[in-house]
Design a protein around this motif. Structure first.
Motif, PDB file in Angstrom:
ATOM      1  N   LEU A  83      91.635  14.759 -12.017  1.00  0.00           N
ATOM      2  CA  LEU A  83      91.227  14.178 -10.743  1.00  0.00           C
ATOM      3  C   LEU A  83      89.793  14.609 -10.478  1.00  0.00           C
ATOM      4  O   LEU A  83      89.459  15.786 -10.548  1.00  0.00           O
ATOM      5  CB  LEU A  83      92.123  14.671  -9.603  1.00  0.00           C
ATOM      6  N   ARG A 132      97.198  14.526  -3.974  1.00  0.00           N
ATOM      7  CA  ARG A 132      97.583  15.322  -5.130  1.00  0.00           C
ATOM      8  C   ARG A 132      98.397  16.539  -4.702  1.00  0.00           C
ATOM      9  O   ARG A 132      99.357  16.930  -5.362  1.00  0.00           O
ATOM     10  CB  ARG A 132      96.320  15.748  -5.887  1.00  0.00           C
ATOM     11  N   ALA A 136      96.875  20.301 -14.327  1.00  0.00           N
ATOM     12  CA  ALA A 136      96.380  19.671 -13.104  1.00  0.00           C
ATOM     13  C   ALA A 136      94.925  19.999 -12.852  1.00  0.00           C
ATOM     14  O   ALA A 136      94.511  20.223 -11.740  1.00  0.00           O
ATOM     15  CB  ALA A 136      97.224  20.082 -11.903  1.00  0.00           C
ATOM     16  N   VAL A 170     100.750  14.768 -11.690  1.00  0.00           N
ATOM     17  CA  VAL A 170      99.868  15.820 -11.219  1.00  0.00           C
ATOM     18  C   VAL A 170      99.048  16.390 -12.358  1.00  0.00           C
ATOM     19  O   VAL A 170      98.055  17.074 -12.137  1.00  0.00           O
ATOM     20  CB  VAL A 170     100.690  16.928 -10.536  1.00  0.00           C
TER      21      VAL A 170
END
Length: 1017
Positions: free
Chosen positions: A996, A976, A21, A992
């Motif tokens: 990002l 998230r 993640a 996840v």
């Protein structure tokens, strides 16, 4: 707030998140057209620049064209503050400056420019009427000395006229209407421009520039040569600055919009609240107080308290001559009530401080003579580091319960929450008799019966405490606090301490007003930066929470099949401890004490035997100290192993080579000293060695190869005849203790490698590969050497079931295993694709040791069906029983810690998401609060009413913009976080795992100009 130029940034450059993640962070740089150009060490065309500067000292290039306005010949007047610096004739410069009284003029005479003022032009300036209009009833300011005005460009002496119309406002109001702040109410003869006060306010708060230095900078601007001394207005400037600070606090808090006015200000009302903390009725849901336990913990208030002995206050002036303008209205407590309470405890001793910090506290508290205050105590919110209203006060002498209790309870006035976490570096002592002392507090400070207070010690301050404090007072093992460290108030001290020098010489009232202002600015700055700070923390918390949750899940699954009942028992023990850590029988997070005989214990026992022998045999026995001799020999063996390992290092640096040679010299000296006394303890050794084949030449350049003859190195049949009685038994005992400690050190090193590295992944996707560190190699060597010594001395026996032979595949952590053949093949393919040569030979590390790669067991597939190395089962004197297959006690501790880490990181994500929600709700509430004040009808002049409404609408608009901006800024990360929290602890949704990207502003303060602080909240 924004500032021109390059400032210090609140947010450091963040490292890439580790593990799953990963969230990519992009720093948004402020626009700066010059930021991409490198700074030169020289000035291009500097001679031309210098010539241009010198030209400005003359009349310039355009004076020959005549007056810049009317064209008259030979103009001689110039204004430093008007654009262009062109020369004007006397009439034009006079007309141009009829409404510019604070410009600096120059006159060309005697072939250079002389400084002049608008007073030299014979100008008088009318206040109380619009520009250009003169009052028929004007009355003059003091004609002899003139009217003094302090402005950015210096100190001015002017001739002004006040309006004398029948309905004219008082003279101070007339000055305020033109932006000049009067130095006094009655017959003002001095003033400072409000823009000057605003600029000083900026520099004082941000750069900690003292008023004394700022004022004398104005004097220097006005009179750089010392030939035209301006009138002294330093006391008046100090007075104006102090009033301006106070009025700004009142304006920002909306006191000008309240029907009761400034006089109706409630205690603490001028403070800037932390909008991310819980405020019932503002940013909490209606049913927050009935939430179940699994949810209610997010509504806790977490506070930090501490004393600061840098913020001293000298004995200056008195409260009669220097009173506080807003007693108890902001951050400093009301002095009268504070002293009234303290008077009851005059003889109370200072709070004793724990262990290592006692010396530091004592040093800070020295030299209290001549001080009104030896420091300050303060309370702030732990998670956002904002000063609490009514939570700061002076310490008269040291850190007493009476002081710290009053400040803590004062900061909680009006708080109606169920649980408060109180962090204090001596909470272990402060919490004793806390509720008894609470009953002695003033009525308005009494806490409701339902409030629960949990006492904790900040993380940095906890290690020096006694061991019994570590578990009960640790944030790491406390449910519902996330990753709070409790050190927030310490970071606030670094902010205040930079102003301690000039605050220390202030009178009591000025001191308190200034501290209030500094605390307010600190809170405001952190409020403006909430968009970045909360985002920053959540960005880092999400992958950490996932990584630790998944690691704990895999760790647990790896133990569950064969040790399920033990896991259940561990869980029950931890849950019971969490409910009441202070009264629990044992701390599940502490390692069991080593009950087996350590080397120190063996040394102690042998020393006692020596003492008994001396008492029985007289002084002659004092020369015989076998324990010291054996220990010296074993120390030499250890040094030889370490040096031999270091000698194998590849690509040794000059410093490392020098250190190796130094250690060899030291070792050679120790060997020589041992050999000098060896016959004392092993009298038959020389004769034995003489009968042996001639040894090869001893290499003194490599003392690590010189053989050391201890009893264990001799044949068993001659050992007793060569050594003193009892020497062999003494070495046997020391070798066993050495093996025990080496095994414990080996486990500790492997635990550190497994957990402290945060499961770094290298070379293979989803796996982490490790080689042995130098410290592990040394621990392994010591373990092997100790076991071999025991084997030589004892021979084979039952002891070998505990002290097994250590194989290379045994040396692995609890979450590690050796690579299987398929993984080795994958590694070879990966090396080939990377262009690395694979000749089939085994890799070696920097010490030339073969590399047997181990991997963390695959977290993605949840592999946990592997057998732990025997080193984690071995019975070495702890409370576990290795023979029956039960897990080593250290595994229980590491499992408990892994559980706590996973819980705290998961809680951190929950808390941050909740704090973001609370912040946005607070913005909406505050916007409505200002909207209501925009419609307040006070009996004031229409112009004042318009200003009140404009100010309120401006604040409401800023709150709305904050809410919109932060909501958009946080949206992706909050989403998230919800996905991460919604997944199973061990099987988080793959969504996840996708990268990002979020954008952080490099400095959140740049989004808001400093003027917004002057006009805000």
């Amino acid at each position: 707030m924004g500032y021109d130029g390059d400032g210090e940034h609140n947010l450091p450059t963040m490292p890439a998140a580790e593990g799953p993640a990963a969230i990519k962070i992009k720093i948004k740089k402020p626009k700066n057209e010059n930021s991409t150009h490198p700074v030169k060490t020289w000035i291009p065309h500097r001679q031309k620049y210098l010539d241009a500067l010198l030209q400005l000292e003359g009349r310039g290039a355009w004076w020959v064209s005549g007056c810049a306005r009317c064209g008259a010949e030979d103009p001689v007047w110039r204004c430093e503050d008007c654009f262009g610096g062109r020369l004007l004739c006397f009439n034009c410069v006079r007309i141009r400056h009829e409404d510019e009284p604070l410009h600096i003029l120059q006159e060309w005479t005697e072939n250079f420019l002389h400084p002049r003022t608008t007073r030299d032009l014979g100008l008088r300036f009318q206040v109380g009427h619009p520009g250009g209009k003169y009052c028929p009833f004007a009355h003059l300011s003091p004609p002899k000395n003139g009217f003094v005005v302090l402005h950015h460009n210096g100190i001015h002496v002017l001739d002004i006229d006040f309006c004398g119309c029948p309905d004219s406002p008082a003279e101070p109001y007339q000055l305020l209407n033109v932006g000049w702040y009067p130095a006094t109410w009655k017959e003002p003869a001095s003033a400072a421009t409000i823009s000057l006060l605003r600029r000083f306010h900026q520099l004082n708060l941000q750069a900690r520039l003292p008023a004394y230095d700022f004022y004398h900078a104005l004097v220097l601007q006005t009179n750089g040569s010392g030939l035209r001394k301006p009138p002294d207005r330093l006391p008046q400037f100090m007075h104006m600055v102090r009033e301006y600070r106070h009025l700004q606090l009142c304006k920002r808090a909306g006191r000008g919009h309240d029907l009761s006015g400034i006089a109706g200000t409630a205690p603490g009302e001028l403070a800037v609240p932390c909008r991310a903390c819980p405020h019932p009725g503002i940013n909490l849901p209606d049913d927050w107080d009935t939430a179940p336990p699994e949810v209610a913990w997010i509504y806790r208030l977490i506070l930090s308290e501490d004393a600061n002995f840098k913020m001293k206050g000298r004995e200056r002036s008195s409260r009669e001559n220097d009173p506080t303008l807003g007693p108890g209205w902001a951050y400093m407590v009301a002095h009268d009530k504070y002293l009234e309470h303290l008077a009851k405890y005059v003889d109370q001793d200072e709070i004793s401080h724990c262990v290592s910090f006692a010396a530091l506290w004592s040093a800070n508290n020295k030299r209290a003579k001549g001080l009104r205050a030896s420091g300050v105590g303060s309370v702030s919110c732990s998670r956002h580091e904002m000063f609490r209203a009514r939570g700061t006060g002076d310490l008269q002498k040291g850190e007493k319960y009476s002081n710290m209790d009053f400040l803590f309870f004062s900061s909680l006035i009006g708080v109606f929450l169920l649980t408060i976490v109180a962090s204090y570096d001596i909470a272990c002592q402060w919490s004793r008799n806390f509720w008894t002392r609470a009953k002695a507090m003033p009525t308005e400070m009494q806490l409701p019966d339902w409030i629960e207070i949990l006492f904790k010690v900040p993380k940095f301050h906890l290690p020096p405490h006694v061991k019994s404090c570590h578990g009960p007072y640790s944030f790491n093992y406390t449910k519902g606090v996330g990753r709070t460290d409790g050190e927030g108030v310490e970071r606030n001290w670094s902010w205040l301490n930079s102003a301690a020098r000039f605050i220390s010489v202030m009178g009591p009232g000025s001191r308190e007003d200034t501290i209030d202002d500094l605390c307010g600015f600190s809170n405001w700055r952190k409020t403006v930066d909430l968009g970045n700070s909360l985002l920053h923390r959540l960005v880092l918390a999400i992958p950490q929470a996932m990584m630790h949750s998944r690691a704990f899940h895999a760790f647990t699954e790896g133990l569950r099949e064969e040790h399920g009942e033990e896991l259940q028992e561990w869980e029950r023990t931890i849950r019971a401890w969490e409910k009441d850590p202070l009264n629990a029988a044992s701390n599940p997070f502490e390692y069991a004490e080593l009950t087996a005989e350590s080397m120190a214990d063996v040394m102690k026992r042998i020393s006692e035997e020596d003492h008994l022998r001396v008492s029985q045999n007289g002084a002659a026995a004092m020369q015989v100290k076998p324990a010291a001799f054996l220990l010296a020999g074993m120390e030499i063996e250890q040094m030889q192993s370490e040096i031999a390992l270091e000698a194998k290092r590849r690509n040794r640096t000059t410093i490392q080579a020098t250190d190796l040679q130094r250690r060899r010299t030291l070792l050679l000296g120790k060997i020589s000293a041992l050999q000098d006394i060896q016959d004392t303890y092993m009298p038959g050794l020389s004769a034995f060695l003489a009968k042996q084949p001639a040894p090869s030449t001893v290499d003194h350049s490599r003392p690590e190869t010189i053989k050391i003859f201890l009893p264990s190195s001799l044949p068993a049949d001659v050992r007793e005849g060569i050594c003193l009685p009892g020497l062999v038994k003494n070495e046997e005992d020391l070798r066993q203790a050495q093996a025990t400690e080496a095994l414990r050190d080996l486990r500790s090193g492997l635990r550190t490698r497994t957990f402290a590295h945060r499961f770094k992944r290298k070379h293979l996707e989803g796996q982490g590969m490790y080689t042995k560190s130098r410290s592990l190699l040394e621990a392994i060597e010591e373990r092997i050497r100790a076991r071999q010594g025991m084997l030589d001395l004892r021979g084979s026996g039952e002891w070998e079931s505990t002290y097994r032979e250590l194989q290379k595949e045994d040396v692995r952590g609890m979450n590690e295993r050796l690579m299987n053949e398929q993984e080795k093949e994958d590694n070879r393919k990966a090396r080939a694709l990377a262009g690395l040569k694979d000749d089939g030979t085994q890799d070696t590390d920097e010490f030339g040791e073969p590399v047997d790669l181990t991997v963390l067991f695959n977290l993605e597939t949840g592999e946990g069906h592997r057998v732990l190395s025997w080193i984690w089962y071995a019975e070495t004197g702890n409370d576990e029983v290795g023979a029956d297959g039960k897990l080593h006690a250290d595994i229980r501790v590491e499992w408990a810690k892994a559980r706590a880490r996973a819980d705290r990181w998961r809680e951190e994500v929950v808390l941050l998401e909740e704090e973001m929600r609370r912040t946005l709700v607070f913005c909406g509430w505050k916007a409505r609060w200002w909207q209501e004040r925009a419609n307040v009808e006070r009996e004031v002049a229409p112009a004042v009413a318009e200003g009140m409404r404009a100010y309120a609408l401006e604040q409401a608009d800023r709150e709305d913009r904050w809410e919109s901006k932060w909501k958009a800024q946080w949206a992706a990360v909050r989403e998230r976080a919800k996905v991460a929290l919604g997944g199973d602890v061990g099987n988080v949704e793959e969504e996840v795992m996708l990268p990002l990207e979020v954008e952080l502003e490099e400095d959140g303060r740049e989004e808001l100009e400093f003027d917004d602080f002057e006009e805000a909240y």
